[in-house]
Design a protein around this motif. Sequence first.
Motif, mmCIF file in Angstrom:
data_model
loop_
_atom_site.group_PDB
_atom_site.id
_atom_site.type_symbol
_atom_site.label_atom_id
_atom_site.label_comp_id
_atom_site.label_asym_id
_atom_site.label_seq_id
_atom_site.Cartn_x
_atom_site.Cartn_y
_atom_site.Cartn_z
ATOM 1 N N GLU A 34 54.054 -41.424 8.209
ATOM 2 C CA GLU A 34 53.870 -42.577 9.092
ATOM 3 C C GLU A 34 55.146 -43.417 9.098
ATOM 4 O O GLU A 34 55.867 -43.470 8.108
ATOM 5 N N VAL A 35 55.392 -44.092 10.224
ATOM 6 C CA VAL A 35 56.595 -44.908 10.379
ATOM 7 C C VAL A 35 56.176 -46.303 10.826
ATOM 8 O O VAL A 35 55.375 -46.453 11.754
ATOM 9 N N PHE A 36 56.717 -47.340 10.155
ATOM 10 C CA PHE A 36 56.412 -48.733 10.469
ATOM 11 C C PHE A 36 57.709 -49.509 10.629
ATOM 12 O O PHE A 36 58.646 -49.312 9.857
ATOM 13 N N ARG A 37 57.760 -50.407 11.595
ATOM 14 C CA ARG A 37 58.947 -51.261 11.794
ATOM 15 C C ARG A 37 58.930 -52.420 10.809
ATOM 16 O O ARG A 37 57.903 -53.033 10.573
ATOM 17 N N GLY A 45 62.477 -57.460 -1.042
ATOM 18 C CA GLY A 45 61.347 -56.880 -0.335
ATOM 19 C C GLY A 45 61.505 -56.898 1.168
ATOM 20 O O GLY A 45 62.599 -57.133 1.689
ATOM 21 N N PHE A 46 60.395 -56.663 1.862
ATOM 22 C CA PHE A 46 60.402 -56.646 3.323
ATOM 23 C C PHE A 46 59.040 -57.087 3.833
ATOM 24 O O PHE A 46 58.069 -57.170 3.084
ATOM 25 N N THR A 47 58.979 -57.362 5.139
ATOM 26 C CA THR A 47 57.765 -57.839 5.777
ATOM 27 C C THR A 47 57.411 -56.937 6.946
ATOM 28 O O THR A 47 58.277 -56.574 7.741
ATOM 29 N N LEU A 48 56.129 -56.561 7.036
ATOM 30 C CA LEU A 48 55.604 -55.777 8.146
ATOM 31 C C LEU A 48 54.535 -56.584 8.861
ATOM 32 O O LEU A 48 53.971 -57.521 8.283
ATOM 33 N N ASP A 49 54.236 -56.207 10.103
ATOM 34 C CA ASP A 49 53.150 -56.887 10.800
ATOM 35 C C ASP A 49 51.846 -56.140 10.544
ATOM 36 O O ASP A 49 51.782 -54.926 10.596
ATOM 37 N N GLY A 50 50.796 -56.877 10.227
ATOM 38 C CA GLY A 50 49.472 -56.294 10.010
ATOM 39 C C GLY A 50 49.337 -55.589 8.675
ATOM 40 O O GLY A 50 50.313 -55.344 7.968
ATOM 41 N N GLU A 51 48.112 -55.289 8.320
ATOM 42 C CA GLU A 51 47.805 -54.617 7.062
ATOM 43 C C GLU A 51 48.015 -53.122 7.229
ATOM 44 O O GLU A 51 47.359 -52.475 8.029
ATOM 45 N N LYS A 52 48.945 -52.552 6.485
ATOM 46 C CA LYS A 52 49.261 -51.123 6.581
ATOM 47 C C LYS A 52 48.740 -50.339 5.389
ATOM 48 O O LYS A 52 48.678 -49.136 5.431
ATOM 49 N N VAL A 82 52.563 -59.104 6.459
ATOM 50 C CA VAL A 82 52.312 -58.730 5.067
ATOM 51 C C VAL A 82 53.644 -58.448 4.403
ATOM 52 O O VAL A 82 54.475 -57.723 4.931
ATOM 53 N N ARG A 83 53.838 -59.047 3.237
ATOM 54 C CA ARG A 83 55.100 -58.920 2.510
ATOM 55 C C ARG A 83 54.925 -57.940 1.365
ATOM 56 O O ARG A 83 53.939 -57.975 0.636
ATOM 57 N N TYR A 84 55.897 -57.041 1.226
ATOM 58 C CA TYR A 84 55.939 -56.064 0.144
ATOM 59 C C TYR A 84 57.192 -56.316 -0.685
ATOM 60 O O TYR A 84 58.226 -56.668 -0.139
#
Length: 114
Positions: A34-37, A45-52, A82-84
Amino acid sequence: MSEFLPKEVREGLEQARLRDAKFVSRLRVHSGGEVFRILKMTDDGFTLDGEKGLRGFVEIYEGNRPISQCLIVRADSDGDEVRYIFKRRTPIRDRAALDFAEPDNKPAGLLSRH
């Protein structure tokens, strides 16, 4: 300034900001096919949109070029983001590691006599 704007306008501006961040960023997370922007990237860390539901080993790409391999955990969420955070982050090199120390005064190139 944002406290003077109506709630609907603030929400619309936030949605537009998230939409624009998706198209601007060339950074992506690859995890299990899977690929997420990535919306935002920091040193820790990094931040994605929505719960992955990401967790564990992932690879970060800039366009088609891998830049690092990481172990991540979910840190917190802020609305739709969501921050990882990284537990471990290893940069991917474009050449093999050297098994000797390079001299400080090595030549930058070779000029021919012709």
